[in-house]
Design a protein around this motif. Structure first.
Motif, PDB file in Angstrom:
ATOM      1  N   ARG A 198     -35.835  72.941  66.193  1.00 62.18           N
ATOM      2  CA  ARG A 198     -35.393  72.021  67.245  1.00 62.18           C
ATOM      3  C   ARG A 198     -35.453  70.563  66.807  1.00 62.18           C
ATOM      4  O   ARG A 198     -35.025  69.678  67.548  1.00 62.18           O
ATOM      5  CB  ARG A 198     -36.262  72.214  68.489  1.00 62.18           C
ATOM      6  N   GLY A 199     -35.999  70.314  65.633  1.00 55.57           N
ATOM      7  CA  GLY A 199     -36.128  68.946  65.159  1.00 55.57           C
ATOM      8  C   GLY A 199     -37.239  68.181  65.833  1.00 55.57           C
ATOM      9  O   GLY A 199     -37.225  66.938  65.844  1.00 55.57           O
ATOM     10  N   GLU A 200     -38.228  68.873  66.356  1.00 55.66           N
ATOM     11  CA  GLU A 200     -39.305  68.220  67.102  1.00 55.66           C
ATOM     12  C   GLU A 200     -40.608  68.135  66.314  1.00 55.66           C
ATOM     13  O   GLU A 200     -41.577  67.541  66.788  1.00 55.66           O
ATOM     14  CB  GLU A 200     -39.569  69.000  68.404  1.00 55.66           C
ATOM     15  N   ASP A 201     -40.646  68.713  65.116  1.00 56.14           N
ATOM     16  CA  ASP A 201     -41.899  68.715  64.362  1.00 56.14           C
ATOM     17  C   ASP A 201     -42.109  67.376  63.654  1.00 56.14           C
ATOM     18  O   ASP A 201     -41.164  66.617  63.423  1.00 56.14           O
ATOM     19  CB  ASP A 201     -41.897  69.845  63.326  1.00 56.14           C
ATOM     20  N   THR A 202     -43.359  67.122  63.306  1.00 57.01           N
ATOM     21  CA  THR A 202     -43.727  65.915  62.573  1.00 57.01           C
ATOM     22  C   THR A 202     -44.496  66.320  61.329  1.00 57.01           C
ATOM     23  O   THR A 202     -44.923  67.474  61.180  1.00 57.01           O
ATOM     24  CB  THR A 202     -44.604  64.989  63.430  1.00 57.01           C
ATOM     25  N   ASP A 203     -44.668  65.371  60.427  1.00 54.22           N
ATOM     26  CA  ASP A 203     -45.455  65.658  59.229  1.00 54.22           C
ATOM     27  C   ASP A 203     -46.894  66.003  59.604  1.00 54.22           C
ATOM     28  O   ASP A 203     -47.536  66.824  58.934  1.00 54.22           O
ATOM     29  CB  ASP A 203     -45.430  64.451  58.286  1.00 54.22           C
ATOM     30  N   ALA A 204     -47.385  65.391  60.688  1.00 55.59           N
ATOM     31  CA  ALA A 204     -48.747  65.699  61.140  1.00 55.59           C
ATOM     32  C   ALA A 204     -48.862  67.161  61.549  1.00 55.59           C
ATOM     33  O   ALA A 204     -49.899  67.801  61.323  1.00 55.59           O
ATOM     34  CB  ALA A 204     -49.133  64.784  62.297  1.00 55.59           C
ATOM     35  N   ASP A 205     -47.799  67.722  62.151  1.00 55.53           N
ATOM     36  CA  ASP A 205     -47.807  69.142  62.514  1.00 55.53           C
ATOM     37  C   ASP A 205     -47.974  70.011  61.267  1.00 55.53           C
ATOM     38  O   ASP A 205     -48.745  70.973  61.262  1.00 55.53           O
ATOM     39  CB  ASP A 205     -46.514  69.522  63.240  1.00 55.53           C
ATOM     40  N   PHE A 206     -47.227  69.661  60.233  1.00 52.27           N
ATOM     41  CA  PHE A 206     -47.298  70.437  58.989  1.00 52.27           C
ATOM     42  C   PHE A 206     -48.680  70.308  58.356  1.00 52.27           C
ATOM     43  O   PHE A 206     -49.271  71.309  57.926  1.00 52.27           O
ATOM     44  CB  PHE A 206     -46.223  69.968  58.012  1.00 52.27           C
ATOM     45  N   GLN A 207     -49.190  69.096  58.280  1.00 51.53           N
ATOM     46  CA  GLN A 207     -50.499  68.894  57.660  1.00 51.53           C
ATOM     47  C   GLN A 207     -51.593  69.631  58.441  1.00 51.53           C
ATOM     48  O   GLN A 207     -52.507  70.213  57.837  1.00 51.53           O
ATOM     49  CB  GLN A 207     -50.818  67.389  57.584  1.00 51.53           C
ATOM     50  N   ASP A 208     -51.487  69.615  59.744  1.00 53.78           N
ATOM     51  CA  ASP A 208     -52.476  70.323  60.563  1.00 53.78           C
ATOM     52  C   ASP A 208     -52.394  71.825  60.319  1.00 53.78           C
ATOM     53  O   ASP A 208     -53.421  72.516  60.216  1.00 53.78           O
ATOM     54  CB  ASP A 208     -52.242  70.009  62.044  1.00 53.78           C
ATOM     55  N   PHE A 209     -51.177  72.349  60.208  1.00 57.05           N
ATOM     56  CA  PHE A 209     -51.003  73.779  59.942  1.00 57.05           C
ATOM     57  C   PHE A 209     -51.611  74.147  58.590  1.00 57.05           C
ATOM     58  O   PHE A 209     -52.330  75.156  58.473  1.00 57.05           O
ATOM     59  CB  PHE A 209     -49.514  74.139  59.968  1.00 57.05           C
ATOM     60  N   MET A 210     -51.335  73.347  57.559  1.00 58.99           N
ATOM     61  CA  MET A 210     -51.856  73.658  56.231  1.00 58.99           C
ATOM     62  C   MET A 210     -53.373  73.526  56.182  1.00 58.99           C
ATOM     63  O   MET A 210     -54.048  74.263  55.451  1.00 58.99           O
ATOM     64  CB  MET A 210     -51.215  72.742  55.188  1.00 58.99           C
ATOM     65  N   ALA A 211     -53.925  72.589  56.954  1.00 54.03           N
ATOM     66  CA  ALA A 211     -55.378  72.438  56.983  1.00 54.03           C
ATOM     67  C   ALA A 211     -56.043  73.691  57.535  1.00 54.03           C
ATOM     68  O   ALA A 211     -57.142  74.073  57.108  1.00 54.03           O
ATOM     69  CB  ALA A 211     -55.756  71.212  57.813  1.00 54.03           C
ATOM     70  N   ARG A 212     -55.391  74.365  58.470  1.00 58.59           N
ATOM     71  CA  ARG A 212     -55.969  75.550  59.091  1.00 58.59           C
ATOM     72  C   ARG A 212     -55.635  76.836  58.351  1.00 58.59           C
ATOM     73  O   ARG A 212     -56.424  77.790  58.354  1.00 58.59           O
ATOM     74  CB  ARG A 212     -55.512  75.646  60.552  1.00 58.59           C
ATOM     75  N   HIS A 213     -54.460  76.880  57.729  1.00 59.26           N
ATOM     76  CA  HIS A 213     -54.000  78.159  57.161  1.00 59.26           C
ATOM     77  C   HIS A 213     -53.519  78.037  55.711  1.00 59.26           C
ATOM     78  O   HIS A 213     -52.829  78.942  55.221  1.00 59.26           O
ATOM     79  CB  HIS A 213     -52.853  78.721  58.011  1.00 59.26           C
ATOM     80  N   GLY A 214     -53.870  76.973  55.025  1.00 50.58           N
ATOM     81  CA  GLY A 214     -53.361  76.765  53.666  1.00 50.58           C
ATOM     82  C   GLY A 214     -53.740  77.842  52.679  1.00 50.58           C
ATOM     83  O   GLY A 214     -53.041  78.054  51.682  1.00 50.58           O
ATOM     84  N   GLN A 215     -54.831  78.588  52.946  1.00 49.44           N
ATOM     85  CA  GLN A 215     -55.267  79.617  52.007  1.00 49.44           C
ATOM     86  C   GLN A 215     -54.270  80.759  51.889  1.00 49.44           C
ATOM     87  O   GLN A 215     -54.299  81.519  50.917  1.00 49.44           O
ATOM     88  CB  GLN A 215     -56.648  80.159  52.406  1.00 49.44           C
ATOM     89  N   TYR A 216     -53.379  80.893  52.834  1.00 49.82           N
ATOM     90  CA  TYR A 216     -52.379  81.961  52.781  1.00 49.82           C
ATOM     91  C   TYR A 216     -51.139  81.576  51.964  1.00 49.82           C
ATOM     92  O   TYR A 216     -50.237  82.404  51.807  1.00 49.82           O
ATOM     93  CB  TYR A 216     -51.941  82.343  54.206  1.00 49.82           C
ATOM     94  N   PHE A 217     -51.098  80.340  51.454  1.00 46.26           N
ATOM     95  CA  PHE A 217     -49.892  79.856  50.776  1.00 46.26           C
ATOM     96  C   PHE A 217     -50.266  79.285  49.410  1.00 46.26           C
ATOM     97  O   PHE A 217     -50.425  78.071  49.239  1.00 46.26           O
ATOM     98  CB  PHE A 217     -49.187  78.794  51.634  1.00 46.26           C
ATOM     99  N   PRO A 218     -50.421  80.172  48.414  1.00 47.28           N
ATOM    100  CA  PRO A 218     -50.804  79.714  47.067  1.00 47.28           C
ATOM    101  C   PRO A 218     -49.747  78.820  46.417  1.00 47.28           C
ATOM    102  O   PRO A 218     -50.042  78.130  45.448  1.00 47.28           O
ATOM    103  CB  PRO A 218     -50.976  81.032  46.288  1.00 47.28           C
ATOM    104  N   ARG A 222     -45.590  71.134  49.840  1.00 44.02           N
ATOM    105  CA  ARG A 222     -45.935  69.756  50.209  1.00 44.02           C
ATOM    106  C   ARG A 222     -45.205  69.280  51.453  1.00 44.02           C
ATOM    107  O   ARG A 222     -45.405  68.167  51.900  1.00 44.02           O
ATOM    108  CB  ARG A 222     -45.625  68.828  49.035  1.00 44.02           C
ATOM    109  N   SER A 223     -44.340  70.096  51.973  1.00 47.53           N
ATOM    110  CA  SER A 223     -43.611  69.729  53.189  1.00 47.53           C
ATOM    111  C   SER A 223     -43.179  71.005  53.884  1.00 47.53           C
ATOM    112  O   SER A 223     -43.222  72.105  53.302  1.00 47.53           O
ATOM    113  CB  SER A 223     -42.391  68.872  52.854  1.00 47.53           C
ATOM    114  N   VAL A 224     -42.741  70.867  55.132  1.00 49.87           N
ATOM    115  CA  VAL A 224     -42.287  72.038  55.863  1.00 49.87           C
ATOM    116  C   VAL A 224     -41.043  72.618  55.210  1.00 49.87           C
ATOM    117  O   VAL A 224     -40.818  73.841  55.246  1.00 49.87           O
ATOM    118  CB  VAL A 224     -42.042  71.684  57.350  1.00 49.87           C
ATOM    119  N   GLU A 225     -40.213  71.773  54.565  1.00 48.91           N
ATOM    120  CA  GLU A 225     -39.011  72.280  53.893  1.00 48.91           C
ATOM    121  C   GLU A 225     -39.391  73.169  52.710  1.00 48.91           C
ATOM    122  O   GLU A 225     -38.782  74.217  52.484  1.00 48.91           O
ATOM    123  CB  GLU A 225     -38.142  71.114  53.426  1.00 48.91           C
ATOM    124  N   GLU A 226     -40.388  72.749  51.933  1.00 49.46           N
ATOM    125  CA  GLU A 226     -40.829  73.584  50.819  1.00 49.46           C
ATOM    126  C   GLU A 226     -41.451  74.885  51.331  1.00 49.46           C
ATOM    127  O   GLU A 226     -41.282  75.945  50.715  1.00 49.46           O
ATOM    128  CB  GLU A 226     -41.834  72.817  49.955  1.00 49.46           C
TER     129      GLU A 226
END
Length: 665
Positions: A198-218, A222-226
């Motif tokens: 929807r184009g409503e996400d922010t970089d903070a949303d991505f960083q927050d997601f990776m902070a909580r679940h980054g261990q699942y993504f070896p 560095r961005s939601v696009e990647e």
């Protein structure tokens, strides 16, 4: 220092080796120049070299063959029912252990035992149907119950491994808390991707997601696009895996998936994830399939990995083909190449890319006024040096006159000296003369301090060489027979070697390159090197001699040297109006005007040498008569020795004392 304190060294893996020597362009330049002289464009010649590779280096075609071989190995070694096999084995174990327990349990009601035996006996042949039917079965055997629970655990880990590489191993022996954490990650992931759609996400949303679940993504995006890129490639491969199965296999797995972790929520989350990814990356291949016919069964996760490998191999194949507009070897994914073919393949590809970059960006190819790539002067000099070195090796065994070095005549000092002889007019070598006088005086018991008395034997003179400056014309036949008989490239190599010799060793000389076919024209070395094979008929030696005479008249004080390379009798001459008259067999008027122009050059003192290519008796007689008219020479080299013959005759005409060929190279 202890053993553990010692440094350990291994292969450098951090990209291009910073200590590696610069790429050697000599082989590439020689190969490109050879094809250019054969008539190919520099761009095509470079592409052909990159395709062939070098003596000790794989080319693009070699790498492409390895890519295709690995692809054939993958589809020929595997089959896609590995998960079904594993589930069937666990199901058989559970049923067998349950029957054993029923047989041992004497306390069980006979009616209950009979019902249970009947249920186990009448299980559907379909693995999925049997697993689903036993979902509510009250297992009497602990071992059987564990085996059945392993089915649900295996299915859960496999379907997750399809979307997240490595999840099958990571969740082995997982607890309920671990599974809940995965479910939370999927919910948060779908929420992030929905906002991104929807184009409503922010970089903070991505960083927050990776902070909580980054261990699942070896992959550490560095961005939601990647993140989307990595997930979409894996999910698309999972879809292709299902479509590569038989309809029966696909139906079995879809029905089994409902038992993943014993919960339908997992599949609902994964279906939502697939929908988000397909919407965000519609360009991925979501509908393809492969045909596997091997013996090694693959699970869902491993199978998805193989499908990803196949997709990566297909991308590498396209990159290696270099068939798309604007293609360059910098486009090659070296990391993918190393993954699929090993580090040596990546090194070969990186070296080829460096060669391409150095040739195009390092000054060896440049764009001409017509927009086409051409060999640059820098490349011509380097190639000429190489050809001159090759020719020197051929000359090294030949005897003859090479360079004029006349002691006794004023000229350029060589750096050597010799004893004075009566009549010598060279300047004295004062240092050597005084040294000789001091040595002689002291040898005779005298003291050189008060003064020296020179004797004739003390005197040494500085040796000089008198070099005759020459105006040289290399007149080369470019009629179609030269190309048809394989003499085109040797002719160009000869011209380039002679040009380099004159421009680097005999800078006082003047060289003119003249081609003659239907017409004659003067050419610079770059134009001659790039000249394509001409299909026009005609050997207009008359026009070539006219242009040679014009060049000689511009340099009246120099020694005139004419070198003619031809494989045919004159069949054309220039008319007064500028047109070319052609006739075969040679017209009498063509012969007359050609001979008249040669006689004119002979009267002016031109030293002429004719290089006859081929064994035609008529040509041999004709060339011999031409040479006799001007007191010239005829040389009949084989094609491979043309360069040595021309350079040898140039040096012979240029000099008056005998020196070895090695003095010049």
């Amino acid at each position: 220092m202890t053993l553990h304190d010692r440094s350990r060294y291994g292969r450098y893996t951090g990209g291009p080796d910073p200590l590696a020597p610069p790429v050697d362009l000599s082989e590439a330049l020689d190969a490109v120049a050879e094809d250019v002289m054969a008539g190919y464009s520099p761009r095509h010649a470079l592409q052909e070299f990159l395709r062939r590779g070098g003596r000790n280096r794989d080319g693009l075609d070699d790498l492409a063959r390895q890519v295709q071989q690995r692809r054939r190995d993958l589809v020929g070694r595997h089959r896609l029912d590995g998960t079904l096999d594993d589930v069937r084995k666990l199901l058989d174990t559970a049923v067998l252990e349950e029957r054993k327990q029923l047989a041992r349990d004497a306390m069980m009601d006979n009616t209950d035992r009979a019902l249970r035996e009947m249920q186990l006996q009448d299980l559907p042949a379909s693995t999925a149907a049997a697993v689903n039917e036993l979902a509510s079965y009250d297992w009497q055997s602990r071992t059987a119950r564990d085996a059945y629970e392993q089915i649900k655990d295996l299915l859960g880990r496999e379907v997750l491994d399809q979307r997240f590489a490595g999840m099958k191993q990571a969740l082995e022996n997982a607890t309920d808390q671990d599974r809940e954490a995965v479910g939370a990650m999927l919910r948060d992931l779908n929420g992030l991707l929905a906002k991104h759609r929807r184009g409503e996400d922010t970089d903070a949303d991505f960083q927050d997601f990776m902070a909580r679940h980054g261990q699942y993504f070896p992959e550490n995006p560095r961005s939601v696009e990647e993140l989307v890129d990595a997930l979409a490639k894996r999910a698309a491969a999972a879809q292709r895996l299902l479509q590569s199965m038989s309809p029966e296999q696909r139906d079995e797995l879809m029905r089994l998936s409902a038992q993943a972790f014993g919960s339908g929520e997992l599949m609902a989350q994964l279906d939502e994830l697939d929908g988000n990814l397909q919407a965000l990356r519609p360009g991925e291949d979501w509908s393809g399939s492969e045909r596997f016919d091997g013996q090694d069964g693959l699970g869902l996760g491993d199978g998805t990995g193989v499908l990803q490998d196949l997709a990566e191999l297909d991308e590498l194949s396209e990159q290696l083909s270099q068939s798309y507009n604007g293609s360059r070897l910098d486009d090659l994914d070296l990391d993918a190449l190393a993954r699929q073919l090993g580090p040596d393949a990546a090194v070969s590809a990186r070296t080829l890319a460096e060669i391409e970059r150095a040739m195009q960006d390092g000054g060896y190819l440049r764009r001409g006024a017509d927009g086409d790539l051409r060999l640059s002067p820098q490349a011509m000099r380097r190639l000429g040096k190489s050809l001159l070195r090759d020719t020197a090796r051929q000359l090294s065994g030949r005897q003859g006159q090479r360079d004029t070095r006349l002691a006794g005549a004023a000229g350029e000092q060589t750096g050597s000296s010799r004893a004075w002889e009566f009549g010598d007019a060279e300047p004295w070598d004062v240092t050597r003369t005084m040294t000789n006088a001091i040595r002689r005086t002291m040898a005779d018991g005298g003291n050189p301090r008060p003064g020296l008395r020179l004797a004739p034997e003390d005197i040494e003179v500085a040796e000089t060489e008198a070099r005759t400056q020459a105006a040289v014309v290399l007149l080369v036949d470019v009629s179609f027979s030269m190309a048809a008989e394989g003499r085109w490239v040797p002719m160009k190599r000869t011209a380039l070697a002679l040009h380099h010799l004159v421009s680097t060793r005999f800078r006082g000389d003047r060289l003119e390159l003249i081609t003659f076919g239907r017409y004659a024209q003067s050419m610079d070395i770059g134009s001659l090197t790039a000249l394509p094979a001409l299909r026009e008929q005609g050997t207009n030696l008359h026009h070539g001699l006219l242009l040679a005479g014009r060049f000689f008249r511009r340099h009246p004080s120099m020694q005139h040297v004419l070198l003619v390379v031809t494989d045919g009798e004159p069949t054309a001459h220039l008319l007064p109006d500028g047109d070319s008259w052609f006739n075969w067999p040679p017209d009498a008027e063509t012969i007359r005007v050609t001979v008249a122009e040669l006689d004119r050059l002979g009267r002016s003192g031109t030293l002429a040498t004719f290089f006859r290519l081929g064994d035609d008796p008529g040509l041999e007689r004709f060339i011999q008569r031409l040479a006799l008219r001007v007191d010239g020479r005829v040389v009949a080299p084989d094609v491979g020795g043309l360069g040595a013959a021309v350079l040898g005759e140039y040096l012979r005409a240029h000099v008056r004392s005998t020196y070895s060929d090695a003095d010049w190279f």
